[in-house]
Design a protein around this motif. Structure first.
Motif, PDB file in Angstrom:
ATOM      1  N   THR A 186       0.821  -1.215   0.000  1.00 54.23           N
ATOM      2  CA  THR A 186       0.000   0.000   0.000  1.00 54.23           C
ATOM      3  C   THR A 186       0.854   1.263   0.000  1.00 54.23           C
ATOM      4  O   THR A 186       0.334   2.347  -0.230  1.00 54.23           O
ATOM      5  N   GLY A 187       2.131   1.112   0.291  1.00 58.17           N
ATOM      6  CA  GLY A 187       2.992   2.286   0.346  1.00 58.17           C
ATOM      7  C   GLY A 187       3.962   2.343  -0.793  1.00 58.17           C
ATOM      8  O   GLY A 187       5.088   2.811  -0.636  1.00 58.17           O
ATOM      9  N   ALA A 188       3.549   1.837  -1.945  1.00 59.77           N
ATOM     10  CA  ALA A 188       4.451   1.794  -3.097  1.00 59.77           C
ATOM     11  C   ALA A 188       4.855   3.203  -3.512  1.00 59.77           C
ATOM     12  O   ALA A 188       4.071   4.153  -3.415  1.00 59.77           O
ATOM     13  N   PHE A 189       6.077   3.325  -3.965  1.00 61.39           N
ATOM     14  CA  PHE A 189       6.594   4.627  -4.375  1.00 61.39           C
ATOM     15  C   PHE A 189       5.909   5.090  -5.658  1.00 61.39           C
ATOM     16  O   PHE A 189       5.505   4.289  -6.508  1.00 61.39           O
ATOM     17  N   THR A 190       5.839   6.413  -5.799  1.00 60.38           N
ATOM     18  CA  THR A 190       5.243   7.013  -6.985  1.00 60.38           C
ATOM     19  C   THR A 190       6.292   7.771  -7.772  1.00 60.38           C
ATOM     20  O   THR A 190       7.423   7.958  -7.314  1.00 60.38           O
ATOM     21  N   GLU A 191       5.886   8.232  -8.951  1.00 60.60           N
ATOM     22  CA  GLU A 191       6.816   9.018  -9.761  1.00 60.60           C
ATOM     23  C   GLU A 191       7.206  10.300  -9.038  1.00 60.60           C
ATOM     24  O   GLU A 191       8.342  10.768  -9.131  1.00 60.60           O
ATOM     25  N   LYS A 192       6.266  10.866  -8.284  1.00 59.22           N
ATOM     26  CA  LYS A 192       6.579  12.068  -7.499  1.00 59.22           C
ATOM     27  C   LYS A 192       7.672  11.761  -6.461  1.00 59.22           C
ATOM     28  O   LYS A 192       8.581  12.565  -6.250  1.00 59.22           O
ATOM     29  N   ASP A 193       7.573  10.575  -5.824  1.00 54.20           N
ATOM     30  CA  ASP A 193       8.609  10.173  -4.867  1.00 54.20           C
ATOM     31  C   ASP A 193       9.978  10.094  -5.549  1.00 54.20           C
ATOM     32  O   ASP A 193      11.001  10.515  -4.988  1.00 54.20           O
ATOM     33  N   LEU A 194       9.977   9.546  -6.750  1.00 53.79           N
ATOM     34  CA  LEU A 194      11.230   9.431  -7.493  1.00 53.79           C
ATOM     35  C   LEU A 194      11.803  10.807  -7.801  1.00 53.79           C
ATOM     36  O   LEU A 194      13.022  11.025  -7.698  1.00 53.79           O
ATOM     37  N   GLN A 195      10.947  11.750  -8.165  1.00 50.33           N
ATOM     38  CA  GLN A 195      11.415  13.099  -8.459  1.00 50.33           C
ATOM     39  C   GLN A 195      12.008  13.758  -7.217  1.00 50.33           C
ATOM     40  O   GLN A 195      13.046  14.431  -7.282  1.00 50.33           O
ATOM     41  N   ILE A 196      11.356  13.548  -6.075  1.00 50.17           N
ATOM     42  CA  ILE A 196      11.863  14.129  -4.833  1.00 50.17           C
ATOM     43  C   ILE A 196      13.197  13.497  -4.462  1.00 50.17           C
ATOM     44  O   ILE A 196      14.158  14.192  -4.094  1.00 50.17           O
ATOM     45  N   LEU A 197      13.276  12.158  -4.555  1.00 52.59           N
ATOM     46  CA  LEU A 197      14.520  11.474  -4.219  1.00 52.59           C
ATOM     47  C   LEU A 197      15.646  11.914  -5.155  1.00 52.59           C
ATOM     48  O   LEU A 197      16.780  12.127  -4.711  1.00 52.59           O
ATOM     49  N   SER A 198      15.320  12.089  -6.439  1.00 52.22           N
ATOM     50  CA  SER A 198      16.342  12.544  -7.389  1.00 52.22           C
ATOM     51  C   SER A 198      16.825  13.947  -7.044  1.00 52.22           C
ATOM     52  O   SER A 198      18.017  14.258  -7.155  1.00 52.22           O
ATOM     53  N   GLY A 199      15.880  14.805  -6.607  1.00 53.62           N
ATOM     54  CA  GLY A 199      16.265  16.159  -6.208  1.00 53.62           C
ATOM     55  C   GLY A 199      17.192  16.142  -5.004  1.00 53.62           C
ATOM     56  O   GLY A 199      18.180  16.879  -4.957  1.00 53.62           O
ATOM     57  N   ILE A 200      16.870  15.300  -4.017  1.00 56.56           N
ATOM     58  CA  ILE A 200      17.744  15.173  -2.849  1.00 56.56           C
ATOM     59  C   ILE A 200      19.103  14.623  -3.262  1.00 56.56           C
ATOM     60  O   ILE A 200      20.153  15.076  -2.791  1.00 56.56           O
ATOM     61  N   ALA A 201      19.082  13.630  -4.166  1.00 58.19           N
ATOM     62  CA  ALA A 201      20.339  13.009  -4.614  1.00 58.19           C
ATOM     63  C   ALA A 201      21.232  14.019  -5.315  1.00 58.19           C
ATOM     64  O   ALA A 201      22.462  13.981  -5.168  1.00 58.19           O
ATOM     65  N   ASN A 202      20.616  14.943  -6.078  1.00 60.75           N
ATOM     66  CA  ASN A 202      21.417  15.954  -6.763  1.00 60.75           C
ATOM     67  C   ASN A 202      22.212  16.789  -5.766  1.00 60.75           C
ATOM     68  O   ASN A 202      23.407  17.030  -5.930  1.00 60.75           O
ATOM     69  N   GLN A 203      21.504  17.251  -4.708  1.00 59.70           N
ATOM     70  CA  GLN A 203      22.189  18.074  -3.716  1.00 59.70           C
ATOM     71  C   GLN A 203      23.153  17.235  -2.893  1.00 59.70           C
ATOM     72  O   GLN A 203      24.256  17.685  -2.557  1.00 59.70           O
ATOM     73  N   ALA A 204      22.756  15.998  -2.559  1.00 59.00           N
ATOM     74  CA  ALA A 204      23.624  15.125  -1.772  1.00 59.00           C
ATOM     75  C   ALA A 204      24.937  14.866  -2.497  1.00 59.00           C
ATOM     76  O   ALA A 204      26.010  14.851  -1.883  1.00 59.00           O
TER      77      ALA A 204
END
Length: 539
Positions: free
Chosen positions: A278-296
């Motif tokens: 029920t808590g499967a990741f969404t495309e929005k989650d991927l975009q947020i994680l990618s944004g964090i990864a860019n700064q990280a």
């Protein structure tokens, strides 16, 4: 067992297992002795109280800092960083008997023949990493996505302060912030090292349980090769990874894996998964994680760059004390290599010392002697460096310099001799100024020998220095002792290499204890006119 890892300003590390009471300071009676003049003799104490360790500053002059904040007393947490003087100390909490390293708990499953067929198309990275201009935003979902990316980036910057230099601490803060933003069950950050992708930090939603994590080689390989982000909303059913054994056996329902890219170079990857359908990741989650990864990735790259700069600065400071600036830069840049450990080197060794120095000290005040020596050493050392020599050491009023160690040099003997000639000439101007000040002139003698010596770091475990030892070192020293004012005495091996370019005279051979035959000696009067300069001749 709990321990402290002490990291000195020179990059060296020492580990100290912790007992019930652990004193820290400069005095050798401390459980943790740190040799730093700005640290107090009894600087701080670290005590175990129940399950915790508490550190207390003992009214030290320069203070004790935990994670950048000055403290009088603080309860330490695992991987807290203590700063005392110019040393950084990492506190590592007590390991439980079953606790294993992150490398042991994270496995990248080997790629099977079945998995080779799964990736048939390029997995595109999110379409845009940049924020759109305001007048180009027509979809509120895009605005929400960009707001979430901005918020996550702001939270990450606030958490790390942008100043965290310990890589593992930085990675843990990054992963903690990702868990605050995204509903992941498990997360791993792997960094690209010389030996490949290495797991550096691991976090699970249930920290009390020590879970093993098996990552799919299929997913990891796609991210590495394509530098692309991957989202699988239900990895066990996704046709791309349907036969990936590592995905199936763990019952993973959703996976995100994104690259850490700095200047388009792969720094590492972030891997998240969840076992809750029920808590499967969404495309929005991927975009947020990618944004964090860019700064990280930028934070990680900056931390590594600062570490590299600090290491180079320490290396440069060390080398500049005994090596010419030109050679220092070549060593730091990697163009020249200083071999570690002992090695046999063909080296020209020069000793130079002041004649009548003992009587000079008897006639002058101590401060005047120190001032004179400092001015003299600076003048002589600059000439040694000019001719690509290495300053081995000062011995009282004597200078020991090397050509050919630790860096191999062509025409080492010629450079040593021409350096001695120029040093002798420079003293004429130096002495002219001293005479004007009603001070006695300084007269020196030189001894130079060439041959194979043993070069390396010698000394005790606490104090080591680079130097050379061997028969030719002793000969150069003896020649220097025998040299009269302004004489440059060289051995036969040195003369053999410089004979065409110097004006010399043979001296009475020297008898040396342990040698069956007297040693030939030669006085170098100067360069032949045909040589024209003090530069090394063209081979």
């Amino acid at each position: 067992m709990a321990k402290l890892i002490v990291m000195g300003p020179d990059g060296g590390q020492s580990e100290f297992p912790l007992g019930p009471v652990n004193s820290i300071g400069r005095h050798p009676d401390n459980a943790v002795q740190i040799l730093d003049k700005v640290i107090s003799k009894e600087h701080a104490v670290l005590e175990r109280l129940g399950e915790h360790f508490i550190i207390r500053d003992l009214d030290s002059r320069n203070g004790t800092y935990v994670n950048g904040k000055r403290i009088k007393e603080a309860v330490l947490k695992d991987r807290d960083e203590i700063s005392i003087g110019s040393s950084r100390i990492l506190f590592v909490a007590e390991d439980s008997p079953t606790r294993r390293s992150i490398r042991d708990r994270v496995t990248i499953a080997p790629q099977s023949e079945k998995e080779l067929t799964f990736i048939k198309t390029r997995f595109e990275q999110e379409r845009s990493r940049d924020f759109l201009p305001a007048d180009e935003i027509y979809d509120v979902e895009i605005l929400k996505r960009d707001y979430e990316k901005l918020r996550a980036a702001h939270e990450l910057a606030r958490t790390t302060g942008g100043l965290e230099l310990d890589i593992d601490t930085l990675l843990q803060k990054i992963l903690d912030k990702i868990f605050d933003v995204l509903a992941a069950d498990r997360g791993v950050i792997l960094l690209q090292e010389a030996e490949g992708l290495i797991p550096r930090v691991l976090k699970t939603r249930r920290p009390g349980r020590e879970e093993d994590v098996t990552l799919s080689h299929t997913i990891i390989d796609a991210v590495v090769k394509e530098k692309a982000s991957i989202l699988s909303s239900d990895a066990t059913m996704d046709s791309r990874f349907g036969a990936a054994h590592s995905v199936i056996i763990q019952g993973i329902r959703s996976t995100m894996c994104v690259p850490l890219l700095a200047k388009n170079d792969l720094v590492g990857i972030v891997h998240l998964d969840t076992q809750d359908a029920t808590g499967a990741f969404t495309e929005k989650d991927l975009q947020i994680l990618s944004g964090i990864a860019n700064q990280a990735a930028v934070l990680i790259d900056n931390a590594r760059l600062v570490k590299k700069i600090e290491a180079e600065a320490r290396t440069r400071a060390k080398l500049s004390r005994f090596m010419s600036p030109n050679l220092v830069e070549q060593v730091v840049s990697g163009k020249l290599d200083i071999q570690k450990g002992g090695e046999i080197r063909e080296t020209a060794i020069m000793f130079c010392d002041i004649r009548g120095f003992t009587s000079m000290t008897e006639r002058n005040e101590a401060q005047e002697i120190v001032r004179t020596l400092n001015e003299y050493f600076e003048l002589m050392t600059d000439i040694v460096f000019k001719h690509e020599g290495t300053l081995d050491k000062y011995i009282g009023d004597s200078i020991m310099a090397l050509w050919g160690a630790p860096i191999s040099l062509s025409e080492a003997s010629f450079k040593a001799v021409t350096a001695a000639i120029e040093m002798r000439e420079a003293l004429k101007g130096f002495n002219a100024l001293r005479v004007q000040q009603s001070l006695p002139p300084i007269r020196v003698g030189f001894g130079i020998a060439t041959g194979q010596v043993v070069a390396g770091n010698l000394g005790s475990s606490k104090t080591m220095e680079y130097t050379v030892v061997g028969d030719r070192v002793n000969i150069a020293s003896r020649f220097c002792d025998l040299a009269k004012e302004d004489q440059i005495i060289v051995d036969d091996r040195t003369l053999e290499k410089v004979r065409p370019h110097v004006d010399f005279e043979a001296l009475e051979p020297m008898r040396v204890k342990g040698k069956a035959e007297p040693l030939p000696m030669f006085n170098v009067r100067g360069l032949k006119p045909a040589s024209g300069s003090l530069e090394a001749p063209t081979p």
